[in-house]
Design a protein around this motif. Structure first.
Motif, PDB file in Angstrom:
ATOM      1  N   GLU A  96       0.833  -1.195   0.000  1.00 29.82           N
ATOM      2  CA  GLU A  96       0.000   0.000   0.000  1.00 29.82           C
ATOM      3  C   GLU A  96       0.870   1.248   0.000  1.00 29.82           C
ATOM      4  O   GLU A  96       0.607   2.214  -0.745  1.00 29.82           O
ATOM      5  CB  GLU A  96      -0.920  -0.014   1.232  1.00 29.82           C
ATOM      6  CG  GLU A  96      -1.855   1.174   1.328  1.00 29.82           C
ATOM      7  CD  GLU A  96      -2.915   1.174   0.247  1.00 29.82           C
ATOM      8  OE1 GLU A  96      -3.408   2.280  -0.078  1.00 29.82           O
ATOM      9  OE2 GLU A  96      -3.236   0.098  -0.291  1.00 29.82           O
ATOM     10  N   SER A 100       1.164   3.942  -3.153  1.00 31.08           N
ATOM     11  CA  SER A 100       0.807   5.325  -2.838  1.00 31.08           C
ATOM     12  C   SER A 100       1.931   6.280  -3.223  1.00 31.08           C
ATOM     13  O   SER A 100       1.682   7.400  -3.686  1.00 31.08           O
ATOM     14  CB  SER A 100       0.483   5.467  -1.346  1.00 31.08           C
ATOM     15  OG  SER A 100      -0.640   4.704  -0.997  1.00 31.08           O
ATOM     16  N   HIS A 103       2.702   5.605  -7.638  1.00 33.26           N
ATOM     17  CA  HIS A 103       1.430   5.149  -8.232  1.00 33.26           C
ATOM     18  C   HIS A 103       1.514   4.960  -9.742  1.00 33.26           C
ATOM     19  O   HIS A 103       0.591   4.423 -10.357  1.00 33.26           O
ATOM     20  CB  HIS A 103       0.309   6.124  -7.897  1.00 33.26           C
ATOM     21  CG  HIS A 103       0.641   7.560  -8.203  1.00 33.26           C
ATOM     22  ND1 HIS A 103       0.624   8.077  -9.461  1.00 33.26           N
ATOM     23  CD2 HIS A 103       1.011   8.576  -7.369  1.00 33.26           C
ATOM     24  CE1 HIS A 103       0.961   9.356  -9.419  1.00 33.26           C
ATOM     25  NE2 HIS A 103       1.206   9.692  -8.168  1.00 33.26           N
TER      26      HIS A 103
END
Length: 446
Positions: A96, A100, A103
């Motif tokens: 994650e 983030s 991206h």
């Protein structure tokens, strides 16, 4: 710098309870726990420092995946009951953070998606797909991935179609997306046909069931009638599948191949009748040649190609191959199909010679001969009728002679492709033909 160190320390402190639990249950030794903590510390400081790269996150996630795999194996061997959520949660957390920060890196997104899929985390996977498709709607591979996931894991053909159709709005110039959409529809047809055959087989078995004679039954036992759910709904005889209904299903637009043909037509309109794309669709349908609608779709593709690019060698190879598709080499139908293909070969060569300049004719004809040689060699199998072998041998001799003539006069041929063709000729027993270097120029038209 102090800020990045504090952040790394914060993340490391969160894993302390997990490491203590692993030590207490003796899943890992004290030395191994120390090594794990040091490795995580190195990764966290690298990730939180300036200049971290996507590869750093990928390596960190891979390390955690390997560690979790080792933990599961030891837990299974030791027979210990323990939760798997902490390791899974940590890997998700790393990925994650990776997606983030970077991206735009598709490798990280695919690693994230693949891990969620392997963990059967369907809710998480849906969330990831939604995010990545919003960020990268012009990446056809993402739409294909989402559609395949919907069809294979969720059995949702409507959802898979929705992904494909939305993808084509953003990626209408992706040939692969068009062909994969057609593949999806062919897979769906194959599943329906297989299901219908299974139901038909069950009907045949139910008709063979013989109920016990009344004389043989125990007078002290009351036998209740056996009623299945299907019989209860239809109020019919034990053969609960109506064959007329099964046959009528083949006439529906889905099972008749109307949707794949519509997709093919849309792709050909989008790419101005590209013959290479047409062959891609042709080969795709050949993979499903046992389906009842396959011959109809192949005929539609061939007709469209002959209209759009009648003299293109790619079109003509599809035209030549079509009669023999779906026919077993050792069956009684094969000689007729082979004869039809050879007749089409003659007309195809005539068409090439009459529609192009001399230089272009040799180039196109050499390509056509090469492709037909590669195709026809697959029919040389053990047990083939000697007369058919002789016909194939004569056709190969003419094709090979013409091919040699064209590539020498045209002064050009891919040496690797020619080498592969020669190796295939030798492997199929045509060593003398492969070793000849003469130029005969034998005409293919009788």
């Amino acid at each position: 710098m102090a800020g990045s160190s504090d952040k790394a320390r914060f993340y490391l402190e969160q894993s302390v309870p997990e490491l203590q639990d692993l030590r207490r249950k003796k899943i890992f030794t004290k030395k191994e726990i120390t090594s794990i903590a040091k490795k995580r510390s190195d990764f966290e400081h690298k990730l939180n420092a300036r200049g971290s790269q996507p590869l750093d996150y990928a390596r960190y996630a891979e390390y955690e995946m390997n560690l979790e795999s080792l933990r599961k194996k030891r837990v299974k061997r030791m027979g210990i009951k323990t939760s798997t959520h902490s390791g899974q949660r940590r890997i998700f957390f790393v990925l994650e953070r990776a997606t983030s920060k970077f991206h735009g890196d598709m490798g990280l997104w695919m690693q994230y998606l693949d891990f969620a899929r392997k963990q059967n985390a369907n809710k998480k996977l849906s969330e990831i797909l939604t995010r990545v498709l919003r960020m990268h709607p012009t990446k056809p591979e993402l739409w294909i991935y989402a559609a395949n996931y919907a069809l294979e894991e969720r059995s949702g053909v409507n959802e898979a179609r929705s992904y494909m159709q939305r993808g084509l709005r953003f990626c209408k110039n992706s040939k692969r997306l068009w062909s994969e959409y057609a593949r999806l529809e062919m897979i769906y047809i194959a599943r329906i046909v297989a299901r219908g055959r299974d139901l038909s087989r069950n009907e045949d078995l139910s008709k063979k069931d013989i109920s016990p004679n009344a004389d043989e039954q125990d007078p002290n036992i009351i036998t209740l009638p056996s009623i299945t759910a299907f019989e209860n709904i239809s109020n019919s005889e034990p053969g609960f599948i109506d064959q007329d209904i099964l046959k009528s299903l083949g006439a529906t637009p889905v099972l008749s191949g109307a949707i794949p043909m519509a997709i093919f037509d849309g792709a050909m309109d989008q790419f101005a009748g590209d013959a290479t794309l047409g062959e891609t669709f042709f080969d795709l349908v050949v993979e499903f040649q046992d389906l009842p609608c396959a011959s109809r779709i192949l005929q539609h593709i061939t007709d469209r190609l002959l209209t759009a690019a009648p003299a293109d060698p790619t079109t003509l190879i599809c035209y030549i191959r079509q009669p023999a598709i779906g026919i077993q080499t050792l069956s009684s139908d094969f000689p007729g199909a082979l004869g039809m293909s050879l007749d089409r070969l003659k007309s195809a060569v005539t068409l090439v010679e009459s529609s192009r300049a001399t230089h272009e004719t040799r180039r196109s004809r050499s390509l056509l001969c090469k492709r037909v040689i590669e195709w026809i060699l697959q029919f040389i199998v053990e047990g083939l009728d000697p007369d058919i072998c002789q016909v194939i041998s004569m056709a190969l001799q003419k094709l090979w002679s013409q091919y040699q003539s064209d590539i020498q006069q045209n002064a050009g041929s891919d040496s690797e492709e020619l080498s592969r063709l020669l190796d295939e000729l030798r492997r199929k027993g045509f060593k003398e033909m492969a070793e000849t270097a003469g130029v005969g120029g034998i005409a293919l038209v009788a």
